[in-house]
Write a protein that holds these residues in place. Structure first.
Motif, short mmCIF file in Angstrom:
data_model
loop_
_atom_site.label_atom_id
_atom_site.label_comp_id
_atom_site.label_asym_id
_atom_site.label_seq_id
_atom_site.Cartn_x
_atom_site.Cartn_y
_atom_site.Cartn_z
N HIS A 202 0.81 -1.30 0.21
CA HIS A 202 -0.09 -0.02 -0.12
C HIS A 202 0.93 1.14 0.09
CE1 HIS A 202 -3.21 2.85 0.88
NE2 HIS A 202 -3.95 1.93 0.98
N GLY A 203 0.45 2.22 -0.97
CA GLY A 203 1.26 3.29 -0.88
C GLY A 203 1.49 4.10 0.40
N ALA A 204 0.58 3.89 1.32
CA ALA A 204 0.54 4.66 2.59
C ALA A 204 1.12 3.86 3.48
CB ALA A 204 -0.96 4.65 3.26
N TYR A 205 1.72 2.65 3.37
CA TYR A 205 2.56 2.04 4.08
C TYR A 205 3.64 1.39 3.40
CZ TYR A 205 -2.17 1.96 6.33
OH TYR A 205 -3.16 2.68 6.82
N PRO A 206 4.51 2.18 2.93
CA PRO A 206 5.58 1.87 1.94
C PRO A 206 6.75 0.87 2.79
CG PRO A 206 6.15 3.99 2.87
CD PRO A 206 4.75 3.66 3.31
N SER A 208 5.81 -1.82 3.96
CA SER A 208 5.28 -2.98 3.65
C SER A 208 5.67 -3.91 2.63
CB SER A 208 3.41 -3.20 3.86
OG SER A 208 2.91 -2.46 2.69
N ASP A 211 9.53 -1.04 -2.98
CA ASP A 211 9.00 -0.09 -4.18
C ASP A 211 9.99 -0.45 -5.42
OD1 ASP A 211 7.85 1.89 -5.99
OD2 ASP A 211 7.89 3.36 -4.51
N ASN A 250 -1.39 4.85 -8.16
CA ASN A 250 -0.80 5.99 -7.76
C ASN A 250 -0.96 5.84 -6.42
OD1 ASN A 250 -3.38 6.56 -6.68
ND2 ASN A 250 -3.56 8.61 -7.88
N ASN A 251 -1.67 4.61 -5.73
CA ASN A 251 -1.59 4.53 -4.31
C ASN A 251 -1.02 2.88 -4.04
OD1 ASN A 251 -3.71 3.20 -5.02
ND2 ASN A 251 -4.74 3.74 -3.11
#
Length: 400
Positions: A202-206, A208, A211, A250-251
Motif C-alpha cells: 500500500h502506498g500509505a505503508y511503504p 510493507s 517499491d 498511484n497508491n
C-alpha cells in the motif's frame, strides 16, 4: 588498363541526372521497411534487366548484380541499402510517400538510385575493365540488418570481393561535397532491457513492500556512473534508457518496472566493459534495496571501422571530381550505427557521407525526420563518385 577518364565519368553522371531523379522519386513514393522490399526489389531487377546486368536475389529481398570486365582482375563491391522507415512524411511534395506510415526518411532511396546510376556508368565500360564489380542492394539496414544474411549466403565469394565502398546521405554537408573519415566511422549498438522487481504494498505503508520504482530509480542513477567513472574519458560510450514502464495505481507500490534503452560504443574493449558493468550495477543496486534486476542485452550492429587506404582512394577521387575544397575530413566518429560495418569487417571497406544539404530549397532536415528531403543534384555526384571509386580500384589492382 582502362582508359576511362574522370571527365567521362563525371559527364555521364550529369547526363543521366534526369533519369536518376525519376528513379529516386519512384522509390520515394513506394517505401518499404526491412525485409518487405518486394516492389523495390522488382524495380531494381527491372532496371538491371534494361542495362543487361545479370543478378541474383539474396537475403530474401536483396539483390547482387555483377558487372564482368573484359579481362581478369580484382573484384570490388558497391553497396546500397534499400529499406525505408515507419515514419509518416510531413511535406506534401509531388513525390510524397503513397504508403501511409512509411517514408524514405534516411535517404536509402537515394543510395539505391546512386548505385543504379553507378551501375549504368560502369556497365558502359565493362569491356575495358580488368576485373569485375558486384552491386549489393541490401535490405533491412534500419531493422534486423540485411548485411549479415547476405554475407552468410556468400555474396563476398565467387568471385571473392577484395574491397567494398558505400555511402550515406548527410544533410549536414552541402550538395556537391563529401565527408570522409579514417578509422572508426560508426559505433556499435546493443539493446538493453532491465526488469526490476520488488514487492507490492500500500502506498500509505511503504515499509510493507519493496517499491520497484524507487529501486529502478537507483538503478538508472547507478548506470550513469559507468560512462563517467568506468570508461576511459578518451574513449566514447553512451547509455540511454528511453523507456520506463511500471506501476498500476498511484497508491500502490509497483512490483515490477521495465527499463529499455541502448548502449553505443566505438571500441570492442569498451563495449565489453560497459555490458559487464551494466549487469553488475543493476544487480547490486537492486539487491541493496531488497529487489532484483534481470538484465537482457541483445547484441546489435558491430562498429564500422574504415580501411585507411580505401579512404585515401575515396578522398583522392573526391578531390579529382569535386575539387579539394569540397572534400571534408570528419574529425569525429558517428555514434549512430550502420550495418555496412559487417562488410567492412570481412573485407577492406570505405564508407563516406554524400552532401545533400541546400538551405535555399529547404533541404536542411536531418535523416529520420518527417520533413527530410535532399537536393537531387547529389544523385549525380554519388553515382559518379561510386563508379569512379570502382574504376580506380580496379585500375590500381589490375592483375597482370
Amino acid at each position: 588498363m582502362s582508359s576511362v577518364t574522370k571527365e567521362q565519368v563525371w559527364q555521364q553522371g550529369q547526363e543521366i541526372l534526369p533519369w536518376l531523379v525519376e528513379v529516386r522519386r519512384d522509390f520515394h513514393q513506394y517505401p518499404e521497411i526491412g525485409f518487405e522490399e518486394f516492389r523495390t526489389q522488382e524495380q531494381i531487377m527491372r532496371y538491371l534487366d534494361e542495362m543487361g546486368i545479370p543478378y541474383t536475389k539474396s537475403a530474401g529481398t536483396g539483390i547482387v548484380g555483377l558487372i564482368q570486365g573484359g579481362r581478369p582482375g580484382a573484384t570490388v563491391a558497391l553497396r546500397a541499402d534499400i529499406d525505408a522507415l515507419p515514419i509518416t512524411e510531413a511535406e506534401d511534395r509531388e513525390y510524397r510517400s503513397k504508403i501511409p506510415g512509411k517514408m524514405h526518411a534516411c535517404g536509402h532511396d537515394a543510395h539505391t538510385t546512386c548505385l543504379l546510376g553507378a551501375a549504368r556508368i560502369l556497365n558502359s565500360y565493362k569491356d575495358e575493365l580488368a576485373g569485375c564489380i558486384k552491386l549489393f542492394f541490401q535490405p533491412a539496414e534500419e531493422t534486423d540488418g540485411g548485411a549479415l544474411p547476405m554475407i552468410k549466403e556468400g555474396v563476398l565469394e565467387n568471385p571473392k570481393v577484395e574491397a567494398v565502398f558505400g555511402l550515406h546521405v548527410s544533410s549536414d554537408i552541402p550538395v556537391g561535397q563529401i565527408g570522409v573519415r579514417y578509422g572508426q566511422m560508426n559505433a556499435s549498438s546493443d539493446e538493453l532491457i532491465i526488469t526490476v522487481r520488488g514487492e507490492n504494498g500500500h502506498g500509505a505503508y511503504p515499509h510493507s513492500g519493496r517499491d520497484a520504482i524507487v529501486i529502478a530509480a537507483h538503478v538508472i542513477t547507478a548506470l550513469q556512473t559507468i560512462v563517467s567513472r568506468n570508461v576511459d574519458p578518451r574513449q566514447a560510450a553512451v547509455i540511454t534508457l528511453g523507456v520506463i514502464q511500471g506501476g498500476t495505481a498511484n497508491n500502490i507500490l509497483a512490483q515490477e518496472v521495465k527499463l529499455s534503452g541502448t548502449i553505443r560504443t566505438l571500441d570492442p574493449g569498451v563495449r565489453k566493459l560497459v555490458k559487464e558493468r551494466v549487469r553488475e550495477l543493476a544487480d547490486l543496486s537492486a539487491r541493496s534495496l531488497g529487489g532484483t534486476a534481470e538484465v537482457t542485452i541483445n547484441e546489435g550492429y558491430t562498429s564500422l571501422i574504415n580501411n585507411d587506404n580505401l579512404v585515401d582512394l575515396v578522398k583522392r577521387n573526391g578531390e579529382e571530381l569535386l575539387g579539394t575544397q569540397n572534400v571534408r575530413i570528419n574529425a569525429m566518429p558517428n555514434m549512430g550505427v550502420e550495418d555496412f560495418a559487417y562488410f567492412a569487417e570481412h573485407v577492406p571497406g570505405a564508407f563516406y557521407h554524400l552532401g545533400v544539404r541546400n538551405e535555399e530549397t529547404g533541404c536542411v532536415y536531418p535523416v529520420h525526420h518527417p520533413n527530410f528531403d535532399l537536393d537531387e543534384r547529389s544523385l549525380a555526384v554519388g553515382a559518379s563518385l561510386q563508379a569512379y571509386n570502382a574504376l580506380v580500384y580496379l585500375k590500381e589492382n589490375e592483375k597482370r
